[in-house]
Design a protein around this motif. Structure first.
Motif, PDB file in Angstrom:
ATOM      1  N   ALA A   1       3.463   5.826  -3.232  1.00 19.04           N
ATOM      2  CA  ALA A   1       4.670   6.421  -3.815  1.00 19.04           C
ATOM      3  C   ALA A   1       4.613   6.393  -5.335  1.00 19.04           C
ATOM      4  N   VAL A   2       4.070   5.319  -5.905  1.00 24.60           N
ATOM      5  CA  VAL A   2       3.885   5.247  -7.357  1.00 24.60           C
ATOM      6  C   VAL A   2       2.971   6.386  -7.803  1.00 24.60           C
ATOM      7  N   ASP A   3       1.862   6.556  -7.108  1.00 28.06           N
ATOM      8  CA  ASP A   3       0.917   7.630  -7.455  1.00 28.06           C
ATOM      9  C   ASP A   3       1.598   9.000  -7.391  1.00 28.06           C
ATOM     10  N   ALA A   4       2.358   9.237  -6.323  1.00 26.91           N
ATOM     11  CA  ALA A   4       3.058  10.516  -6.169  1.00 26.91           C
ATOM     12  C   ALA A   4       4.113  10.691  -7.261  1.00 26.91           C
ATOM     13  N   GLY A   5       4.818   9.621  -7.588  1.00 24.41           N
ATOM     14  CA  GLY A   5       5.836   9.680  -8.635  1.00 24.41           C
ATOM     15  C   GLY A   5       5.248   9.972 -10.000  1.00 24.41           C
ATOM     16  N   ILE A   6       4.099   9.367 -10.286  1.00 24.44           N
ATOM     17  CA  ILE A   6       3.432   9.619 -11.563  1.00 24.44           C
ATOM     18  C   ILE A   6       2.961  11.069 -11.632  1.00 24.44           C
ATOM     19  N   THR A   7       2.385  11.568 -10.552  1.00 26.23           N
ATOM     20  CA  THR A   7       1.944  12.962 -10.505  1.00 26.23           C
ATOM     21  C   THR A   7       3.127  13.900 -10.724  1.00 26.23           C
TER      22      THR A   7
ATOM     23  N   MET B   1      10.786   6.474  -4.524  1.00 21.88           N
ATOM     24  CA  MET B   1      10.408   5.223  -3.883  1.00 21.88           C
ATOM     25  C   MET B   1       9.864   5.462  -2.485  1.00 21.88           C
ATOM     26  N   ALA B   2       9.188   4.471  -1.971  1.00 18.57           N
ATOM     27  CA  ALA B   2       8.594   4.542  -0.643  1.00 18.57           C
ATOM     28  C   ALA B   2       9.607   4.124   0.413  1.00 18.57           C
ATOM     29  N   SER B   3       9.357   4.616   1.616  1.00 19.19           N
ATOM     30  CA  SER B   3      10.087   4.137   2.778  1.00 19.19           C
ATOM     31  C   SER B   3       9.058   3.794   3.832  1.00 19.19           C
ATOM     32  N   HIS B   4       9.176   2.620   4.391  1.00 22.40           N
ATOM     33  CA  HIS B   4       8.227   2.206   5.414  1.00 22.40           C
ATOM     34  C   HIS B   4       8.551   2.826   6.764  1.00 22.40           C
TER      35      HIS B   4
ATOM     36  N   PRO C   1       0.805  -1.224   0.000  1.00 17.96           N
ATOM     37  CA  PRO C   1       0.000   0.000   0.000  1.00 17.96           C
ATOM     38  C   PRO C   1       0.840   1.277   0.000  1.00 17.96           C
ATOM     39  N   LEU C   2       1.918   1.315   0.783  1.00 20.83           N
ATOM     40  CA  LEU C   2       2.753   2.505   0.808  1.00 20.83           C
ATOM     41  C   LEU C   2       3.492   2.693  -0.515  1.00 20.83           C
ATOM     42  N   ALA C   3       3.988   1.622  -1.088  1.00 23.50           N
ATOM     43  CA  ALA C   3       4.662   1.719  -2.388  1.00 23.50           C
ATOM     44  C   ALA C   3       3.690   2.200  -3.457  1.00 23.50           C
TER      45      ALA C   3
ATOM     46  N   ILE D   1      12.340  10.123  -1.483  1.00 24.18           N
ATOM     47  CA  ILE D   1      11.681   9.132  -0.633  1.00 24.18           C
ATOM     48  C   ILE D   1      10.283   9.629  -0.272  1.00 24.18           C
ATOM     49  N   TYR D   2       9.295   8.787  -0.524  1.00 23.79           N
ATOM     50  CA  TYR D   2       7.924   9.088  -0.169  1.00 23.79           C
ATOM     51  C   TYR D   2       7.613   8.376   1.134  1.00 23.79           C
ATOM     52  N   ARG D   3       7.140   9.150   2.109  1.00 23.70           N
ATOM     53  CA  ARG D   3       6.702   8.566   3.387  1.00 23.70           C
ATOM     54  C   ARG D   3       5.311   9.060   3.681  1.00 23.70           C
ATOM     55  N   LYS D   4       4.482   8.150   4.132  1.00 24.21           N
ATOM     56  CA  LYS D   4       3.117   8.510   4.481  1.00 24.21           C
ATOM     57  C   LYS D   4       3.135   9.426   5.697  1.00 24.21           C
ATOM     58  N   LYS D   5       2.284  10.441   5.642  1.00 25.80           N
ATOM     59  CA  LYS D   5       2.219  11.426   6.737  1.00 25.80           C
ATOM     60  C   LYS D   5       1.561  10.834   7.953  1.00 25.80           C
TER      61      LYS D   5
END
Length: 147
Positions: A18-24, A113-116, A13-15, A143-147
């Motif tokens: 990150a994919v969504d954010a990267g595409i945007t 990419m995501a970071s858990h 789910p977190l990755a 690095i994308y991290r969920k808030k």
């Protein structure tokens, strides 16, 4: 500045976020994207639940199916956003090296990419793929991290 972005994903789910954010981000800067998954080989001794209950053949088939579905779903998102993309997958024991190698191979100028967010003992024992990519990559890493 960024024209060729590598977005590794494991389908978590977190990755996926990150994919969504990267595409945007790619759409905003006019970049193309390579969606990339690294499948870990079957290990006889593993703490991975998927490997504990499977034979090598079952695990390999499920791994290929999961990766194909993950990349197909991400590719559809790119197409809907109008972002040119390619997909690729490899099997490797060293996920971080595979990610860096792919980025170098395609001439990526950014890895998203995501970071858990594992810290402390969890990061020491399990290791963080994101931290290893950050440490060893000469290519910038977002690095994308969920808030």
């Amino acid at each position: 500045m960024f024209r060729n972005i590598l977005i590794p994903t494991d389908g978590s789910p977190l990755a996926t976020l990150a994919v969504d954010a990267g595409i945007t981000f790619a759409k905003e800067v006019g970049a193309k994207v390579t969606l990339f998954s690294v499948m870990e080989p079957f290990h006889f001794f593993s703490a991975d639940v998927e490997q504990l209950g499977s034979t090598r053949e079952e695990y390999e088939a499920l791994s290929r199916q999961h990766t194909a579905e993950t990349l197909a779903a991400a590719q559809i998102k790119c197409e809907r956003a109008g972002v040119p993309c390619e997909t690729d997958q490899v099997r490797s024991h060293e996920v971080y090296r595979a990610i860096i190698g792919k980025a170098e191979e395609i001439g990526a100028d950014l890895i998203v990419m995501a970071s858990h967010g594992r810290g402390g003992v969890g990061a020491l024992i399990i290791g963080s793929v994101a931290a290893k990519v950050l440490t060893h990559s000469a290519i910038p890493v977002l690095i994308y991290r969920k808030k």
